[in-house]
Design a protein around this motif. Sequence first.
Motif, PDB file in Angstrom:
ATOM      1  N   HIS A  43       0.944   1.116  -9.585  1.00  0.00           N
ATOM      2  CA  HIS A  43       2.064   0.213  -9.322  1.00  0.00           C
ATOM      3  C   HIS A  43       1.662  -0.886  -8.338  1.00  0.00           C
ATOM      4  O   HIS A  43       2.084  -2.045  -8.471  1.00  0.00           O
ATOM      5  CB  HIS A  43       3.265   0.995  -8.791  1.00  0.00           C
ATOM      6  CG  HIS A  43       3.936   1.837  -9.825  1.00  0.00           C
ATOM      7  ND1 HIS A  43       3.707   3.192  -9.957  1.00  0.00           N
ATOM      8  CD2 HIS A  43       4.814   1.510 -10.805  1.00  0.00           C
ATOM      9  CE1 HIS A  43       4.429   3.653 -10.950  1.00  0.00           C
ATOM     10  NE2 HIS A  43       5.105   2.673 -11.490  1.00  0.00           N
ATOM     11  N   ARG A  44       0.868  -0.549  -7.337  1.00  0.00           N
ATOM     12  CA  ARG A  44       0.439  -1.564  -6.369  1.00  0.00           C
ATOM     13  C   ARG A  44      -0.363  -2.669  -7.047  1.00  0.00           C
ATOM     14  O   ARG A  44      -0.095  -3.851  -6.840  1.00  0.00           O
ATOM     15  CB  ARG A  44      -0.428  -0.892  -5.297  1.00  0.00           C
ATOM     16  CG  ARG A  44      -0.942  -1.862  -4.227  1.00  0.00           C
ATOM     17  CD  ARG A  44      -2.122  -1.236  -3.496  1.00  0.00           C
ATOM     18  NE  ARG A  44      -3.242  -0.991  -4.391  1.00  0.00           N
ATOM     19  CZ  ARG A  44      -4.126   0.002  -4.248  1.00  0.00           C
ATOM     20  NH1 ARG A  44      -4.035   0.853  -3.238  1.00  0.00           N
ATOM     21  NH2 ARG A  44      -5.111   0.147  -5.108  1.00  0.00           N
TER      22      ARG A  44
ATOM     23  N   LEU B 161       2.737   1.980  -2.274  1.00  0.00           N
ATOM     24  CA  LEU B 161       2.810   2.332  -3.684  1.00  0.00           C
ATOM     25  C   LEU B 161       1.533   3.025  -4.131  1.00  0.00           C
ATOM     26  O   LEU B 161       0.471   2.873  -3.525  1.00  0.00           O
ATOM     27  CB  LEU B 161       3.024   1.072  -4.532  1.00  0.00           C
ATOM     28  CG  LEU B 161       4.300   0.260  -4.257  1.00  0.00           C
ATOM     29  CD1 LEU B 161       4.271  -1.023  -5.077  1.00  0.00           C
ATOM     30  CD2 LEU B 161       5.539   1.075  -4.589  1.00  0.00           C
ATOM     31  N   ASP B 162       1.651   3.770  -5.239  1.00  0.00           N
ATOM     32  CA  ASP B 162       0.444   4.345  -5.817  1.00  0.00           C
ATOM     33  C   ASP B 162      -0.409   3.206  -6.396  1.00  0.00           C
ATOM     34  O   ASP B 162       0.097   2.100  -6.632  1.00  0.00           O
ATOM     35  CB  ASP B 162       0.799   5.358  -6.917  1.00  0.00           C
ATOM     36  CG  ASP B 162       1.558   4.712  -8.058  1.00  0.00           C
ATOM     37  OD1 ASP B 162       2.800   4.752  -8.048  1.00  0.00           O
ATOM     38  OD2 ASP B 162       0.889   4.133  -8.943  1.00  0.00           O
ATOM     39  N   PRO B 163      -1.703   3.433  -6.611  1.00  0.00           N
ATOM     40  CA  PRO B 163      -2.595   2.346  -7.032  1.00  0.00           C
ATOM     41  C   PRO B 163      -2.141   1.614  -8.291  1.00  0.00           C
ATOM     42  O   PRO B 163      -2.267   0.395  -8.375  1.00  0.00           O
ATOM     43  CB  PRO B 163      -3.940   3.057  -7.252  1.00  0.00           C
ATOM     44  CG  PRO B 163      -3.877   4.234  -6.321  1.00  0.00           C
ATOM     45  CD  PRO B 163      -2.454   4.687  -6.339  1.00  0.00           C
TER      46      PRO B 163
ATOM     47  N   ASP C 269       0.808  -1.227   0.000  1.00  0.00           N
ATOM     48  CA  ASP C 269       0.000   0.000   0.000  1.00  0.00           C
ATOM     49  C   ASP C 269       0.836   1.270   0.000  1.00  0.00           C
ATOM     50  O   ASP C 269       0.298   2.368  -0.180  1.00  0.00           O
ATOM     51  CB  ASP C 269      -0.945   0.010   1.207  1.00  0.00           C
ATOM     52  CG  ASP C 269      -2.115  -0.951   1.029  1.00  0.00           C
ATOM     53  OD1 ASP C 269      -2.717  -1.348   2.037  1.00  0.00           O
ATOM     54  OD2 ASP C 269      -2.406  -1.310  -0.135  1.00  0.00           O
TER      55      ASP C 269
ATOM     56  N   GLU D  99      11.147   2.348  -0.970  1.00  0.00           N
ATOM     57  CA  GLU D  99      10.324   2.807   0.157  1.00  0.00           C
ATOM     58  C   GLU D  99      10.666   2.011   1.415  1.00  0.00           C
ATOM     59  O   GLU D  99      10.770   2.569   2.507  1.00  0.00           O
ATOM     60  CB  GLU D  99       8.838   2.641  -0.192  1.00  0.00           C
ATOM     61  CG  GLU D  99       8.305   3.649  -1.200  1.00  0.00           C
ATOM     62  CD  GLU D  99       8.209   5.055  -0.630  1.00  0.00           C
ATOM     63  OE1 GLU D  99       8.227   6.024  -1.412  1.00  0.00           O
ATOM     64  OE2 GLU D  99       8.128   5.197   0.612  1.00  0.00           O
TER      65      GLU D  99
END
Length: 931
Positions: free
Chosen positions: A102-103, A98-100, A96, A133
């Motif tokens: 990439h996630r 990550l941005d949607p 989570d 991250e």
Amino acid sequence: MNDLDPRTSHDSMELIGRDRDLKFVRSFFNDSAVQGGALLLSGEAGVGKSVLLDAVATAATNDGVRVLRADGVQFEADISYAGLNQLLVPLFDSFDVLDPVHRDALQVAVGIGGGPSPDRLLTSTAVLLLLRETAAQTPLLLIVDDLPWLDRATNAVLGFVARRLVGSRIGFLAASREGSESFFETSGLTEYRVQPLDARASAQLLSHAHPDVSPAVRRRVAAEARGNPLALVELPAALTGEQRTALAAVPAVLPLGERLQALYASRVAALPERVRELLLIAALDGTGDLAVIGAAGGVQGVVDELGPAERERLVSISDLTRRLSFRHPLIGSAVVEEATTAARRRAHQALADVLTDQPERRAWHLGEAASGPDEAVAALLEQTARHRIRRGDALGAVAALTRAAGLSPEPANESRRLAEAAYIGADAGGELEDASRLLAGARLVHPTGQDSLHAAAASAFLLINRDGDIDTAHRLLVGAIEAGDHGYDASDSALGEALHTLVLLCSYSGDPKMWEPLFRAVDRLTPEVPDLLWVTIRTFADPARTGAEALPQLGALLAGIESKSDAARVMRIGTASLYPDRLADVRDASRRVVEQGRAGAAPVRRHLGALMDLCLDYYHSGRWDTVAELAQEGLVLCAEHDYRFFTWYFHYAQALLAAARGDAETSAALTEEIVRWSAPRGAQGAGYFACHARALAAIGGGDFEAAFRHASTLSRPGVLAPYVPHAMWGAMDLVEAAVRTGRDTEAAAHVAAMRESAMAELSPRLELLVRGSEALITSGDAALAAFERALSLPAPERWPFDVARVRLFYGERLRRERATTEAREHLSRAREAFEQLGAAPWAARAAAELRASGQAAQAAATAGPVSLTAQELQIATLAATGLTNKQIAERMFLSHRTVSTHLYQIFPKLGITSRAALRDALADLDTDGGH
């Protein structure tokens, strides 16, 4: 951990003989200069790579570094992203961050999310972002054992990540068995070979591991083991008590691999039957997931059941990840080999029953469990192949289709699936020998197999790549298209592939008549011709007449190319973009395909196609050194994968470069190679490429009569040869050669043909060639105005060589008109461009014109002492004696192309343009004392 422990059976014992290795690896990651780097360990099986990884992991953990681990396993290699799943399990709850976009992509890739297969680059970027991250909180060390046995998709992602770690708080450490083939691209990464132990360390290890073995037997074992820690530990264990104490003769030594395999098999056979069953499931599953192993084995306490194997040090079990790993890959192989065929099928069926939420893996296990033909399972495997080819996994698709063919009850279906596997293998997979065998199988099992579109397309590829000819391949494919039962349905994928293949065959032939069957077939397509096929035919077949009308649709295709992950479509858009000079718009996508190819994530044919496009793109845009590098890469790929047909593309790029840089000898040798190969195969299209390079080389050498002859072979004066699009590229060469040899009528006729064509509408560069040619045949003040119009096109410097040639023409004309100041401006700019490119003959012409205008030689060109390296000086000296590049190469143990490259660099340094001037230039150099 897959290499058996090269220590004693006491886990607390220190590593023996590995202090230097451990120090190097730790210092590599601790050294700030390479912090965040990637290191690849290699060595023979059993040399102790896994134990070294364990030691590094322990030390890193003690230093506060978070360690993520994955082990490659042979039976998991066909499961895309299985290795990535294993590596990232501890981070699943962190996705989570990550941005949607990439996630979601990453969740689909590792199997914990749903949706279409993500783009490889998107997945790779998502992994890199996740790791960065995570490392922002705690430094990370990624450790991968048995890298070659990871699946191709994971290898591609890890290759992407490994090249982007410098300066981060992430380290990447991987181990590979020496000599193993891998989809992981190692170029540019630091590699370290783990050597066998020396005699002292071997003796120490034997003494600690087997204190009861007599010194004489230890010496015998040490001599046979040759420093291999695994053998040092395991070989004495196979001896009887009498043999260990030298009371009985030690048996003759077998080759190391066979002996260790036998030892593993005997150790596996000694286990309880239930344990062997679970180990078999684990080996065939390949993921090491204890939940899957337990469920397939029908046991609750799987860890307890596996206790005997763990105590025998055949496997290790991680409490943290709940995964099992074999301590050496050969143990898993031995487990499978020891099992009966029936036992293996039962294990596969049990896994298929468990993996209901993973259709690809389930289909594969069902295929292996089948005892006879089964159309339902064959259909599932065929569906799996479709998914794999969409992900760019050509070899995985071939494997699935081949297994599906083997399970097909009907010969027609078996033949069809084998033919499609053969086509994928030939067109994309880079496995031509396998494709040939598959195609032969398709024809054997069903006579109509030879008439299928996939079979015909595969046959065409194999024919032209071996000793067949274009005409035969063309007739074979046309016959299959016209006899097919596809009803000319434009959505029929096999028909679409066949038509795109036919486009290439027609182009290779150089014969306008070859295109007629293709046009007939395309006219019959319903409900309409697919956009890409329509655009390709108009911009690639005869673009001087039909290309302009397709430019709007080509623009639309190019606008969406960044969203395309299908390497085949990228390459086909590149083909459509070649003659409209839009390859720069495909550049980023082509580079991605090349990077994926280098990482083993793109099919070889697509990798080669991307290299071809980049070579031509970079040639026109003036990045000539890169052209040389990419062309060499393409030739190496062709040799490695036996794609002999495509070598002429890269020879053409090299010949063009050599011609432009004044190495007529190398250019002539390369074009001769193209013609010698293409002529008996009817590949006149390749011969036209050779004509272009020959004409350019002749112009560079001042032989305008030869230039006119070669340019006229490409396209006779007064006509832009139909269905020979390269005639546009050589048009200005023909005009210049005609003017220089007094053929004004022919020059004017050819310019008229250029104006009447759609050539100028296709691209600014081609319009520059048209306008420059017009100016060449124009006299008086009108000529000067024509040159100004040519150079007023938008951003002409995008095409540095072409615009510099036009500036040279203009400067020459201005000087003759005694407009000295203006002449010097254009001649100076032309010379500067030529010198930057390394286009020595043209730079010399511009310099001669400047001298004739009264301007002294450029001060910057001669300022300071000339400096040649020792190797350059030796090459120059040998060349000055009259030796050819080949003769110099033989004396210096270099390739003749390496010698040619050095001469490219030497000539501008010495301010000369030919070998004839070398002797005097070297004498002046010696006088000046500069070398």
